[in-house]
Scaffold this motif. Structure first.
Motif, PDB file in Angstrom:
ATOM      1  N   MET A 123       0.925  -1.222   0.027  1.00  0.00           N
ATOM      2  CA  MET A 123      -0.088   0.045  -0.072  1.00  0.00           C
ATOM      3  C   MET A 123       0.807   1.155  -0.040  1.00  0.00           C
ATOM      4  O   MET A 123       2.000   1.378   0.745  1.00  0.00           O
ATOM      5  CB  MET A 123      -0.818   0.071   1.170  1.00  0.00           C
ATOM      6  N   PHE A 165       0.142   5.669  -0.186  1.00  0.00           N
ATOM      7  CA  PHE A 165      -0.681   6.570   0.251  1.00  0.00           C
ATOM      8  C   PHE A 165      -0.193   7.998   0.067  1.00  0.00           C
ATOM      9  O   PHE A 165       1.071   8.290   0.201  1.00  0.00           O
ATOM     10  CB  PHE A 165      -1.312   6.365   1.818  1.00  0.00           C
ATOM     11  N   TYR A 217      -1.165  11.982   1.307  1.00  0.00           N
ATOM     12  CA  TYR A 217      -1.461  12.912   2.039  1.00  0.00           C
ATOM     13  C   TYR A 217      -1.297  14.309   1.815  1.00  0.00           C
ATOM     14  O   TYR A 217      -0.106  14.634   1.069  1.00  0.00           O
ATOM     15  CB  TYR A 217      -1.117  12.612   3.565  1.00  0.00           C
ATOM     16  N   SER A 228      -3.588  19.387  10.149  1.00  0.00           N
ATOM     17  CA  SER A 228      -3.106  18.031  10.400  1.00  0.00           C
ATOM     18  C   SER A 228      -3.003  17.314   8.931  1.00  0.00           C
ATOM     19  O   SER A 228      -3.256  18.127   7.991  1.00  0.00           O
ATOM     20  CB  SER A 228      -4.259  17.298  11.134  1.00  0.00           C
ATOM     21  N   LEU A 229      -2.788  16.258   8.768  1.00  0.00           N
ATOM     22  CA  LEU A 229      -2.706  15.460   7.507  1.00  0.00           C
ATOM     23  C   LEU A 229      -4.062  14.728   7.200  1.00  0.00           C
ATOM     24  O   LEU A 229      -4.837  14.428   7.828  1.00  0.00           O
ATOM     25  CB  LEU A 229      -1.573  14.190   7.777  1.00  0.00           C
ATOM     26  N   LEU A 238      -5.824  12.431   4.264  1.00  0.00           N
ATOM     27  CA  LEU A 238      -5.638  11.375   2.945  1.00  0.00           C
ATOM     28  C   LEU A 238      -6.081  11.895   1.820  1.00  0.00           C
ATOM     29  O   LEU A 238      -7.426  12.320   1.683  1.00  0.00           O
ATOM     30  CB  LEU A 238      -5.986  10.065   3.448  1.00  0.00           C
ATOM     31  N   THR A 296      -5.437   6.360  -1.958  1.00  0.00           N
ATOM     32  CA  THR A 296      -4.585   5.230  -1.582  1.00  0.00           C
ATOM     33  C   THR A 296      -4.133   4.379  -2.981  1.00  0.00           C
ATOM     34  O   THR A 296      -5.287   4.560  -3.832  1.00  0.00           O
ATOM     35  CB  THR A 296      -5.472   4.215  -0.949  1.00  0.00           C
ATOM     36  N   ASN A 311      -2.791   1.433  -5.006  1.00  0.00           N
ATOM     37  CA  ASN A 311      -2.284   0.114  -4.860  1.00  0.00           C
ATOM     38  C   ASN A 311      -1.666  -0.548  -6.381  1.00  0.00           C
ATOM     39  O   ASN A 311      -2.331   0.274  -7.308  1.00  0.00           O
ATOM     40  CB  ASN A 311      -3.427  -0.832  -4.678  1.00  0.00           C
ATOM     41  N   GLN A 352       2.364   2.652   9.045  1.00  0.00           N
ATOM     42  CA  GLN A 352       2.420   3.378   8.227  1.00  0.00           C
ATOM     43  C   GLN A 352       3.899   4.147   8.476  1.00  0.00           C
ATOM     44  O   GLN A 352       4.290   4.597   9.532  1.00  0.00           O
ATOM     45  CB  GLN A 352       1.396   4.446   7.579  1.00  0.00           C
ATOM     46  N   ARG A 391     -10.069  -0.261   8.536  1.00  0.00           N
ATOM     47  CA  ARG A 391     -10.569  -0.903   7.269  1.00  0.00           C
ATOM     48  C   ARG A 391     -11.630  -0.534   6.722  1.00  0.00           C
ATOM     49  O   ARG A 391     -12.564   0.014   7.382  1.00  0.00           O
ATOM     50  CB  ARG A 391     -10.531  -2.660   7.571  1.00  0.00           C
ATOM     51  N   ASN A 449      -8.994  -2.455   1.682  1.00  0.00           N
ATOM     52  CA  ASN A 449      -8.326  -1.202   2.032  1.00  0.00           C
ATOM     53  C   ASN A 449      -8.353  -0.781   3.431  1.00  0.00           C
ATOM     54  O   ASN A 449      -9.438  -0.976   3.913  1.00  0.00           O
ATOM     55  CB  ASN A 449      -8.669  -0.006   1.108  1.00  0.00           C
ATOM     56  N   TYR A 450      -7.552   0.056   3.785  1.00  0.00           N
ATOM     57  CA  TYR A 450      -7.480   0.719   5.148  1.00  0.00           C
ATOM     58  C   TYR A 450      -6.814   2.095   4.941  1.00  0.00           C
ATOM     59  O   TYR A 450      -6.121   2.233   4.288  1.00  0.00           O
ATOM     60  CB  TYR A 450      -6.866  -0.059   6.233  1.00  0.00           C
ATOM     61  N   LYS A 451      -7.076   2.611   6.088  1.00  0.00           N
ATOM     62  CA  LYS A 451      -6.935   4.164   5.926  1.00  0.00           C
ATOM     63  C   LYS A 451      -6.464   4.724   7.301  1.00  0.00           C
ATOM     64  O   LYS A 451      -6.899   4.126   8.288  1.00  0.00           O
ATOM     65  CB  LYS A 451      -8.054   5.121   5.452  1.00  0.00           C
ATOM     66  N   LEU A 452      -5.522   5.834   7.309  1.00  0.00           N
ATOM     67  CA  LEU A 452      -5.027   6.346   8.465  1.00  0.00           C
ATOM     68  C   LEU A 452      -5.938   7.659   8.807  1.00  0.00           C
ATOM     69  O   LEU A 452      -5.742   8.552   7.810  1.00  0.00           O
ATOM     70  CB  LEU A 452      -3.593   6.479   8.572  1.00  0.00           C
ATOM     71  N   PHE A 490      -6.130  10.985  11.043  1.00  0.00           N
ATOM     72  CA  PHE A 490      -5.274  11.816  11.919  1.00  0.00           C
ATOM     73  C   PHE A 490      -6.009  12.674  12.878  1.00  0.00           C
ATOM     74  O   PHE A 490      -7.063  13.130  12.445  1.00  0.00           O
ATOM     75  CB  PHE A 490      -4.299  12.513  11.274  1.00  0.00           C
TER      76      PHE A 490
END
Lengths: 115, 113
Positions: free
Chosen positions: A31, A33, A35, A42-43, A45, A48, A50, A104, B92, B98-101, B103
């Motif tokens: 993966m 990403f 940002y 802040s960050l 997204l 993503t 792939n 990450q 997820r 898929n997964y995401k962060l 903040f």
């Protein structure tokens, strides 16, 4: 962990132009990403990426404005198209899956100023 | 989507002081990370901690997933601790592939020498 590099580290661009940011990883990752970090914020997204499939964009981000490529398991690019001063931000790529988990790791970022 | 709230938003410390930063999240998560963004913008991984307690030198973190919060402890703070501390949670997507962060807004730590 992974070692991640980004190019360019910073740039100053004219409005209406486009900039392509490169992200290179020293090992194969599942993966990747992208940002955005606006000044003092802040960050968030963007998408993503792939390998072998279309990027998945978050709400508020569209492919025409932020096209992404992921040609292999160690490299990705993000293009910021038709830039305006509101696009002035730090753009960071990150990776995960190096050890089969969710952790990450982030690249050093690209500091973009649009005039 | 999930909400991630960090407190306090700003913190001013004298060298040698101890502090606790808090991260609350609104839903169950697959994992949680703490980062330090130094004054040059680099994001440094501090902890990857879905539950329990971890320690790394002067820093430690505790996540209580059932109560949806995590704490970051900084002891004997130094000027190099300045910067922004971010908490981020992993989820997820509904399809599971898929997964995401996501903040939090961060805690800005300013050190007084």
């Amino acid at each position: 962990s992974a070692v991640i590099s980004q190019k360019p580290s910073r740039d100053i661009c004219q409005r209406g132009t486009s900039l392509t940011i490169q992200c290179q990883v020293d090992s194969q990752v599942t993966m990747m990403f992208w940002y955005r970090q606006q000044p003092g914020q802040s960050l968030t997204l963007i998408a993503t990426a792939n390998q072998g499939s279309e990027a998945t964009y978050e709400s508020g981000f569209v492919i025409d404005k932020f096209p992404i490529s992921r040609p292999n398991l160690t490299f990705s690019t993000l293009t910021v198209s038709n830039m305006s001063p509101e696009d002035s931000s730090i753009y960071l790529c990150s990776v995960s899956g190096t050890e089969g988990g969710y952790e990450q790791y982030f690249g050093p970022g690209t500091r973009l100023t649009v005039t | 989507g999930i909400q991630v709230e960090q407190s306090p938003p700003d913190l001013i410390l004298q060298e040698g002081a101890n502090s606790t930063l808090r991260c609350n999240f609104s839903d169950s998560v697959n994992n949680l990370q703490w980062f330090h963004q130094n004054p040059w913008g680099q994001l440094i991984n501090l902890f990857y901690i879905p539950s329990g307690t971890k320690q790394n030198g002067r820093l430690s973190a505790t996540t209580v997933a059932t109560e949806r919060y995590s704490l970051l402890y900084i002891s004997s703070s130094q000027t190099t601790d300045s910067g922004v501390y971010f908490c981020a949670v992993v989820q997820r997507d509904s399809g599971g592939s898929n997964y995401k962060l996501t903040f939090g807004k961060g805690t800005l730590l300013t050190m007084n020498p």
